[in-house]
Design a protein around this motif. Structure first.
Motif, PDB file in Angstrom:
ATOM      1  N   SER A   6       0.814  -1.346   0.375  1.00  0.00           N
ATOM      2  CA  SER A   6       0.014   0.071   0.449  1.00  0.00           C
ATOM      3  C   SER A   6       0.947   1.395   0.282  1.00  0.00           C
ATOM      4  O   SER A   6       1.707   1.136   0.509  1.00  0.00           O
ATOM      5  CB  SER A   6      -0.985  -0.082   1.703  1.00  0.00           C
ATOM      6  OG  SER A   6      -0.351   0.920   2.324  1.00  0.00           O
ATOM      7  N   CYS A   7       0.121   2.292  -0.459  1.00  0.00           N
ATOM      8  CA  CYS A   7       0.880   3.196  -0.577  1.00  0.00           C
ATOM      9  C   CYS A   7       0.418   3.826   0.787  1.00  0.00           C
ATOM     10  O   CYS A   7      -0.236   3.976   1.144  1.00  0.00           O
ATOM     11  CB  CYS A   7       0.156   4.754  -2.002  1.00  0.00           C
ATOM     12  SG  CYS A   7      -1.360   4.925  -1.742  1.00  0.00           S
ATOM     13  N   LEU A   8       1.437   5.838   1.274  1.00  0.00           N
ATOM     14  CA  LEU A   8       0.944   6.929   2.644  1.00  0.00           C
ATOM     15  C   LEU A   8      -0.610   6.139   2.178  1.00  0.00           C
ATOM     16  O   LEU A   8      -1.442   6.048   3.729  1.00  0.00           O
ATOM     17  CB  LEU A   8       1.558   7.064   2.341  1.00  0.00           C
ATOM     18  CG  LEU A   8       2.747   7.716   2.958  1.00  0.00           C
ATOM     19  CD1 LEU A   8       3.686   8.299   2.332  1.00  0.00           C
ATOM     20  CD2 LEU A   8       3.479   6.540   3.934  1.00  0.00           C
ATOM     21  N   GLU A   9      -1.020   6.629   0.886  1.00  0.00           N
ATOM     22  CA  GLU A   9      -2.754   7.064   1.637  1.00  0.00           C
ATOM     23  C   GLU A   9      -3.661   5.849   1.534  1.00  0.00           C
ATOM     24  O   GLU A   9      -5.087   5.528   2.025  1.00  0.00           O
ATOM     25  CB  GLU A   9      -3.546   7.830   0.198  1.00  0.00           C
ATOM     26  CG  GLU A   9      -2.682   9.107   0.009  1.00  0.00           C
ATOM     27  CD  GLU A   9      -3.085   9.877  -0.835  1.00  0.00           C
ATOM     28  OE1 GLU A   9      -4.718  10.023  -1.478  1.00  0.00           O
ATOM     29  OE2 GLU A   9      -2.927  11.129  -1.913  1.00  0.00           O
ATOM     30  N   ASP A  10      -3.184   5.006   1.960  1.00  0.00           N
ATOM     31  CA  ASP A  10      -4.454   3.667   1.169  1.00  0.00           C
ATOM     32  C   ASP A  10      -4.086   2.502   2.671  1.00  0.00           C
ATOM     33  O   ASP A  10      -4.361   1.275   2.981  1.00  0.00           O
ATOM     34  CB  ASP A  10      -4.289   3.107  -0.037  1.00  0.00           C
ATOM     35  CG  ASP A  10      -5.138   3.547  -1.100  1.00  0.00           C
ATOM     36  OD1 ASP A  10      -5.988   4.448  -1.035  1.00  0.00           O
ATOM     37  OD2 ASP A  10      -4.660   3.802  -2.422  1.00  0.00           O
ATOM     38  N   TYR A  11      -3.130   2.535   3.423  1.00  0.00           N
ATOM     39  CA  TYR A  11      -2.410   2.571   4.261  1.00  0.00           C
ATOM     40  C   TYR A  11      -3.672   1.985   5.047  1.00  0.00           C
ATOM     41  O   TYR A  11      -3.365   0.964   5.731  1.00  0.00           O
ATOM     42  CB  TYR A  11      -1.283   3.452   4.463  1.00  0.00           C
ATOM     43  CG  TYR A  11      -0.710   2.756   6.694  1.00  0.00           C
ATOM     44  CD1 TYR A  11       0.327   1.824   6.213  1.00  0.00           C
ATOM     45  CD2 TYR A  11      -1.102   3.652   7.685  1.00  0.00           C
ATOM     46  CE1 TYR A  11       0.756   1.632   7.811  1.00  0.00           C
ATOM     47  CE2 TYR A  11      -0.607   3.723   8.643  1.00  0.00           C
ATOM     48  CZ  TYR A  11       0.334   1.948   8.629  1.00  0.00           C
ATOM     49  OH  TYR A  11       1.208   1.518   9.466  1.00  0.00           O
ATOM     50  N   ILE A  35       3.511  -1.761  -5.627  1.00  0.00           N
ATOM     51  CA  ILE A  35       3.009  -1.044  -6.107  1.00  0.00           C
ATOM     52  C   ILE A  35       1.373  -0.884  -4.909  1.00  0.00           C
ATOM     53  O   ILE A  35       1.752  -1.707  -5.035  1.00  0.00           O
ATOM     54  CB  ILE A  35       1.951  -1.132  -7.733  1.00  0.00           C
ATOM     55  CG1 ILE A  35       3.108  -1.198  -9.004  1.00  0.00           C
ATOM     56  CG2 ILE A  35       1.032  -0.582  -8.154  1.00  0.00           C
ATOM     57  CD1 ILE A  35       4.211  -0.022  -9.224  1.00  0.00           C
ATOM     58  N   CYS A  36       1.737   0.095  -5.253  1.00  0.00           N
ATOM     59  CA  CYS A  36      -0.269  -0.545  -4.109  1.00  0.00           C
ATOM     60  C   CYS A  36      -0.765  -0.972  -5.148  1.00  0.00           C
ATOM     61  O   CYS A  36      -1.551  -1.231  -6.676  1.00  0.00           O
ATOM     62  CB  CYS A  36      -0.123   0.960  -3.875  1.00  0.00           C
ATOM     63  SG  CYS A  36      -2.178   1.676  -3.015  1.00  0.00           S
ATOM     64  N   ASP A  37      -1.441  -2.163  -4.133  1.00  0.00           N
ATOM     65  CA  ASP A  37      -2.843  -2.317  -4.539  1.00  0.00           C
ATOM     66  C   ASP A  37      -3.929  -2.222  -4.714  1.00  0.00           C
ATOM     67  O   ASP A  37      -4.806  -1.991  -5.376  1.00  0.00           O
ATOM     68  CB  ASP A  37      -3.262  -3.530  -3.426  1.00  0.00           C
ATOM     69  CG  ASP A  37      -1.810  -5.022  -3.219  1.00  0.00           C
ATOM     70  OD1 ASP A  37      -1.336  -4.979  -4.196  1.00  0.00           O
ATOM     71  OD2 ASP A  37      -1.667  -5.297  -1.910  1.00  0.00           O
ATOM     72  N   TYR A  38      -4.673  -0.830  -4.524  1.00  0.00           N
ATOM     73  CA  TYR A  38      -5.482  -0.033  -4.029  1.00  0.00           C
ATOM     74  C   TYR A  38      -5.467   0.621  -5.766  1.00  0.00           C
ATOM     75  O   TYR A  38      -6.352   1.244  -6.570  1.00  0.00           O
ATOM     76  CB  TYR A  38      -5.608   0.415  -2.768  1.00  0.00           C
ATOM     77  CG  TYR A  38      -5.849  -0.196  -1.147  1.00  0.00           C
ATOM     78  CD1 TYR A  38      -6.937  -0.955  -1.337  1.00  0.00           C
ATOM     79  CD2 TYR A  38      -4.674  -0.472  -1.097  1.00  0.00           C
ATOM     80  CE1 TYR A  38      -7.237  -2.257  -0.624  1.00  0.00           C
ATOM     81  CE2 TYR A  38      -4.700  -1.376  -0.261  1.00  0.00           C
ATOM     82  CZ  TYR A  38      -5.874  -2.471  -0.516  1.00  0.00           C
ATOM     83  OH  TYR A  38      -5.833  -3.522   0.939  1.00  0.00           O
ATOM     84  N   CYS A  39      -4.067   1.770  -5.881  1.00  0.00           N
ATOM     85  CA  CYS A  39      -4.499   3.103  -5.724  1.00  0.00           C
ATOM     86  C   CYS A  39      -3.054   3.154  -7.626  1.00  0.00           C
ATOM     87  O   CYS A  39      -3.357   3.998  -8.578  1.00  0.00           O
ATOM     88  CB  CYS A  39      -4.695   3.802  -5.918  1.00  0.00           C
ATOM     89  SG  CYS A  39      -2.926   4.103  -5.001  1.00  0.00           S
ATOM     90  N   LYS A  40      -2.468   1.543  -7.939  1.00  0.00           N
ATOM     91  CA  LYS A  40      -1.455   1.791  -8.776  1.00  0.00           C
ATOM     92  C   LYS A  40      -0.534   2.823  -9.301  1.00  0.00           C
ATOM     93  O   LYS A  40       0.444   2.538  -9.635  1.00  0.00           O
ATOM     94  CB  LYS A  40      -2.168   1.494 -10.226  1.00  0.00           C
ATOM     95  CG  LYS A  40      -3.233   0.279  -9.768  1.00  0.00           C
ATOM     96  CD  LYS A  40      -2.862  -0.813  -9.892  1.00  0.00           C
ATOM     97  CE  LYS A  40      -4.031  -1.717  -9.386  1.00  0.00           C
ATOM     98  NZ  LYS A  40      -3.891  -3.089  -8.724  1.00  0.00           N
TER      99      LYS A  40
HETATM  100 ZN   LIG Z   1      -2.075   3.398  -2.774  1.00  0.00          ZN
END
Ligand SMILES: [Zn+2]
Length: 61
Positions: A6-11, A35-40
């Motif tokens: 995950s990225c910081l935002e989708d943590y 790569i973030c699973d949520y926003c790529k």
């Molecule tokens: Zn993300």
């Protein structure tokens, strides 16, 4: 065994999904190579099960 990225935002979302799937709190490590699973976007963290870290503990006996 799936690793969540995950990225910081989708943590927060990744933690929620992890707990839903494994019913345990994840081990969270820094990982900026995936790569973030949520926003790529690029990941910031990876979340995985605690037990996987202790896999090699038998070697130390
Ligand atoms: Zn993300």
């Amino acid at each position: 065994m799936k690793i969540f990225y995950s990225c910081l935002e989708d943590y927060d979302m990744a933690i929620d999904d992890f707990i839903l799937e494994y019913e345990t709190f994840p081990l969270i490590e820094k990982d900026e190579k995936h790569i973030c699973d949520y926003c790529k976007e690029s990941s910031a963290y990876r979340l995985r099960k605690m037990e996987d870290v202790a896999d090699h503990s038998d070697d130390m006996v």
